[in-house]
Motif scaffolding. Structure first.
Motif, mmCIF file in Angstrom:
data_model
loop_
_atom_site.group_PDB
_atom_site.id
_atom_site.type_symbol
_atom_site.label_atom_id
_atom_site.label_comp_id
_atom_site.label_asym_id
_atom_site.label_seq_id
_atom_site.Cartn_x
_atom_site.Cartn_y
_atom_site.Cartn_z
ATOM 1 N N ILE A 132 0.764 -1.091 -0.223
ATOM 2 C CA ILE A 132 -0.181 -0.589 -0.144
ATOM 3 C C ILE A 132 0.975 1.441 -0.221
ATOM 4 O O ILE A 132 0.557 2.436 0.249
ATOM 5 N N SER A 133 1.946 1.053 -0.250
ATOM 6 C CA SER A 133 3.087 1.911 -0.427
ATOM 7 C C SER A 133 2.204 3.412 -1.618
ATOM 8 O O SER A 133 2.110 5.064 -0.717
ATOM 9 N N LEU A 134 1.742 3.098 -2.076
ATOM 10 C CA LEU A 134 0.985 4.515 -3.260
ATOM 11 C C LEU A 134 -0.189 5.034 -2.652
ATOM 12 O O LEU A 134 0.191 6.194 -3.072
ATOM 13 N N GLN A 135 -1.005 4.551 -1.916
ATOM 14 C CA GLN A 135 -1.733 4.946 -0.832
ATOM 15 C C GLN A 135 -0.948 5.442 -0.315
ATOM 16 O O GLN A 135 -1.742 6.566 0.496
ATOM 17 N N THR A 136 -0.340 4.874 0.530
ATOM 18 C CA THR A 136 0.170 5.824 2.007
ATOM 19 C C THR A 136 1.021 7.115 0.864
ATOM 20 O O THR A 136 1.136 8.288 2.286
ATOM 21 N N ALA A 137 1.558 7.520 0.777
ATOM 22 C CA ALA A 137 2.568 8.389 -0.641
ATOM 23 C C ALA A 137 0.376 9.710 -0.674
ATOM 24 O O ALA A 137 1.408 10.742 -0.382
ATOM 25 N N ASP A 138 -0.176 8.897 -0.520
ATOM 26 C CA ASP A 138 -1.094 9.738 -1.297
ATOM 27 C C ASP A 138 -1.809 10.519 -0.095
ATOM 28 O O ASP A 138 -2.279 11.864 0.012
ATOM 29 N N HIS A 139 -1.394 9.860 1.038
ATOM 30 C CA HIS A 139 -1.919 9.876 2.604
ATOM 31 C C HIS A 139 -0.783 10.982 3.216
ATOM 32 O O HIS A 139 -1.684 12.140 3.094
ATOM 33 N N TYR A 140 -0.106 10.991 2.695
ATOM 34 C CA TYR A 140 1.142 11.644 2.928
ATOM 35 C C TYR A 140 1.389 13.410 2.778
ATOM 36 O O TYR A 140 1.210 14.904 3.271
ATOM 37 N N ARG A 141 0.628 12.885 1.349
ATOM 38 C CA ARG A 141 1.305 14.381 0.569
ATOM 39 C C ARG A 141 -0.267 15.297 0.826
ATOM 40 O O ARG A 141 -0.390 16.522 0.648
ATOM 41 N N ARG A 142 -1.712 14.845 1.068
ATOM 42 C CA ARG A 142 -3.133 15.562 1.631
ATOM 43 C C ARG A 142 -2.276 15.805 2.824
ATOM 44 O O ARG A 142 -2.980 17.254 3.051
#
Length: 70
Positions: free
Chosen positions: A37-47
């Protein structure tokens, strides 16, 4: 506010590492398989980064207030 600025720079590094695959984040599914879930986690950090940047910008734009009331 300085701490928040440091967090923003740390999150940017984390986002870059997650998106390039240098770091991975997994979760275990109900069936016991590990899911990347690396990309989902990166998206969360981006928000989060976006929200924090707004807070810093708002703080920088506001006039300096005296911390001590007289």
């Amino acid at each position: 506010m300085e701490r928040l600025k440091r967090v923003i720079s740390e999150y940017q590094v984390t986002i870059d590492r997650l998106e390039t695959g240098q770091e991975k984040v997994y979760r275990t599914s109900r069936s016991g398989e590990k899911e990347d879930i690396s990309l989902q986690t990166a998206d969360h950090y981006r928000r989060l980064l976006s929200h924090y940047a707004e807070i810093v910008a708002r703080n920088d734009a506001s006039p300096t207030k005296s911390k001590r009331k007289k």
